[in-house]
Design a protein around this motif. Structure first.
Motif, short mmCIF file in Angstrom:
data_model
loop_
_atom_site.label_atom_id
_atom_site.label_comp_id
_atom_site.label_asym_id
_atom_site.label_seq_id
_atom_site.Cartn_x
_atom_site.Cartn_y
_atom_site.Cartn_z
N ALA A 97 0.84 -1.19 0.00
CA ALA A 97 0.00 0.00 0.00
C ALA A 97 0.88 1.24 0.00
N VAL A 98 0.31 2.35 -0.46
CA VAL A 98 1.06 3.61 -0.50
C VAL A 98 0.24 4.74 0.09
N SER A 99 0.96 5.66 0.72
CA SER A 99 0.34 6.82 1.36
C SER A 99 0.81 8.09 0.66
N ILE A 100 -0.14 8.92 0.25
CA ILE A 100 0.20 10.14 -0.48
C ILE A 100 0.99 11.10 0.39
N ASN A 101 0.53 11.38 1.59
CA ASN A 101 1.19 12.41 2.40
C ASN A 101 2.03 11.84 3.54
N GLY A 102 2.00 10.53 3.74
CA GLY A 102 2.87 9.92 4.74
C GLY A 102 2.58 10.32 6.16
N THR A 103 1.35 10.69 6.45
CA THR A 103 0.98 11.01 7.82
C THR A 103 -0.07 10.04 8.32
N PRO A 104 0.00 9.75 9.61
CA PRO A 104 0.98 10.19 10.60
C PRO A 104 2.35 9.56 10.34
N PRO A 105 3.37 9.92 11.10
CA PRO A 105 4.68 9.28 10.90
C PRO A 105 4.57 7.77 11.06
N TYR A 106 5.21 7.03 10.16
CA TYR A 106 5.16 5.56 10.16
C TYR A 106 3.70 5.09 10.20
N PRO A 107 2.95 5.41 9.14
CA PRO A 107 1.53 5.02 9.11
C PRO A 107 1.35 3.52 9.25
N ARG A 108 0.41 3.15 10.12
CA ARG A 108 0.20 1.74 10.44
C ARG A 108 -1.26 1.33 10.36
N ARG A 109 -2.16 2.27 10.09
CA ARG A 109 -3.57 1.96 10.02
C ARG A 109 -3.99 1.83 8.57
N ILE A 110 -4.98 1.00 8.33
CA ILE A 110 -5.44 0.76 6.97
C ILE A 110 -5.82 2.07 6.30
N TYR A 111 -6.52 2.93 6.99
CA TYR A 111 -7.00 4.17 6.38
C TYR A 111 -5.94 5.24 6.25
N ASP A 112 -4.72 4.96 6.68
CA ASP A 112 -3.61 5.88 6.43
C ASP A 112 -3.11 5.77 4.99
N TYR A 113 -3.53 4.72 4.31
CA TYR A 113 -3.03 4.44 2.97
C TYR A 113 -4.09 4.71 1.91
N ASP A 114 -3.62 5.14 0.74
CA ASP A 114 -4.52 5.62 -0.30
C ASP A 114 -4.73 4.64 -1.45
N TYR A 115 -3.75 3.83 -1.74
CA TYR A 115 -3.85 2.86 -2.83
C TYR A 115 -3.29 1.52 -2.35
N TRP A 116 -3.88 0.46 -2.90
CA TRP A 116 -3.52 -0.89 -2.48
C TRP A 116 -3.29 -1.79 -3.70
N GLY A 117 -2.42 -2.79 -3.50
CA GLY A 117 -2.28 -3.85 -4.47
C GLY A 117 -3.30 -4.94 -4.23
N GLN A 118 -3.28 -5.95 -5.09
CA GLN A 118 -4.25 -7.05 -4.98
C GLN A 118 -3.79 -8.13 -4.02
N GLY A 119 -2.50 -8.18 -3.74
CA GLY A 119 -2.00 -9.15 -2.78
C GLY A 119 -1.32 -10.35 -3.42
N THR A 120 -0.45 -10.97 -2.65
CA THR A 120 0.23 -12.19 -3.07
C THR A 120 0.22 -13.17 -1.89
N GLN A 121 -0.08 -14.42 -2.17
CA GLN A 121 -0.24 -15.43 -1.12
C GLN A 121 1.11 -15.95 -0.66
N VAL A 122 1.29 -15.97 0.66
CA VAL A 122 2.46 -16.59 1.28
C VAL A 122 1.97 -17.70 2.18
N THR A 123 2.45 -18.91 1.95
CA THR A 123 2.06 -20.05 2.75
C THR A 123 3.31 -20.70 3.32
N VAL A 124 3.34 -20.83 4.65
CA VAL A 124 4.48 -21.44 5.33
C VAL A 124 4.02 -22.76 5.92
N SER A 125 4.62 -23.83 5.47
CA SER A 125 4.23 -25.16 5.95
C SER A 125 5.07 -25.55 7.17
#
Length: 124
Positions: free
Chosen positions: A95-123
């Motif tokens: 995900a990417v954040s346009i203005n980068g706020t707050p510092p070290y954004p960690r909430r879903i709504y801090d980000y403006d665009y998202w990818g579709q995702g890639t699956q990671v499976t650890v056996s």
């Protein structure tokens, strides 16, 4: 048009490694991040990096095992994952954040665009 495309996921044994990539097109952003979401669970912050200075912040449970980085020239984000555990199994999204706020954004709504995702499976 902004587009984020993840790659690098797959199946790996416990203790193994994977390197995820996220190619970003359209423009650059202030902060870039990785999240993950396991079936039936909420989306969870994993790591973030500031584009200009490269400052990072991690989820406690991945500190020392995961490394977030970026290639400015390629506008690409990476997540090196070592010592993988079964509990790391998830769909990983960048995900990417346009203005980068707050510092070290960690909430879903801090980000403006998202990818579709890639699956990671650890056996185990």
């Amino acid at each position: 048009q902004v587009r984020l495309v993840e790659s690098g996921g797959g199946l790996v044994q416990t203790g193994g490694s994977l390197r995820l990539s996220c190619a970003v097109s359209g423009r650059t952003f202030s902060s870039y991040g990785w999240f993950r979401q396991a079936p039936g669970k909420e989306r969870e912050f994993v790591a973030t990096i500031t584009w200009s200075g490269g400052s990072t912040y991690y989820l406690d449970s991945v500190k020392g095992r995961f490394t977030i980085s970026r290639d400015i020239a390629k506008n690409t984000l990476y997540l090196q994952m070592n010592s993988l555990k079964p509990e790391d199994t998830s769909v990983y999204l960048c995900a990417v954040s346009i203005n980068g706020t707050p510092p070290y954004p960690r909430r879903i709504y801090d980000y403006d665009y998202w990818g579709q995702g890639t699956q990671v499976t650890v056996s185990s």
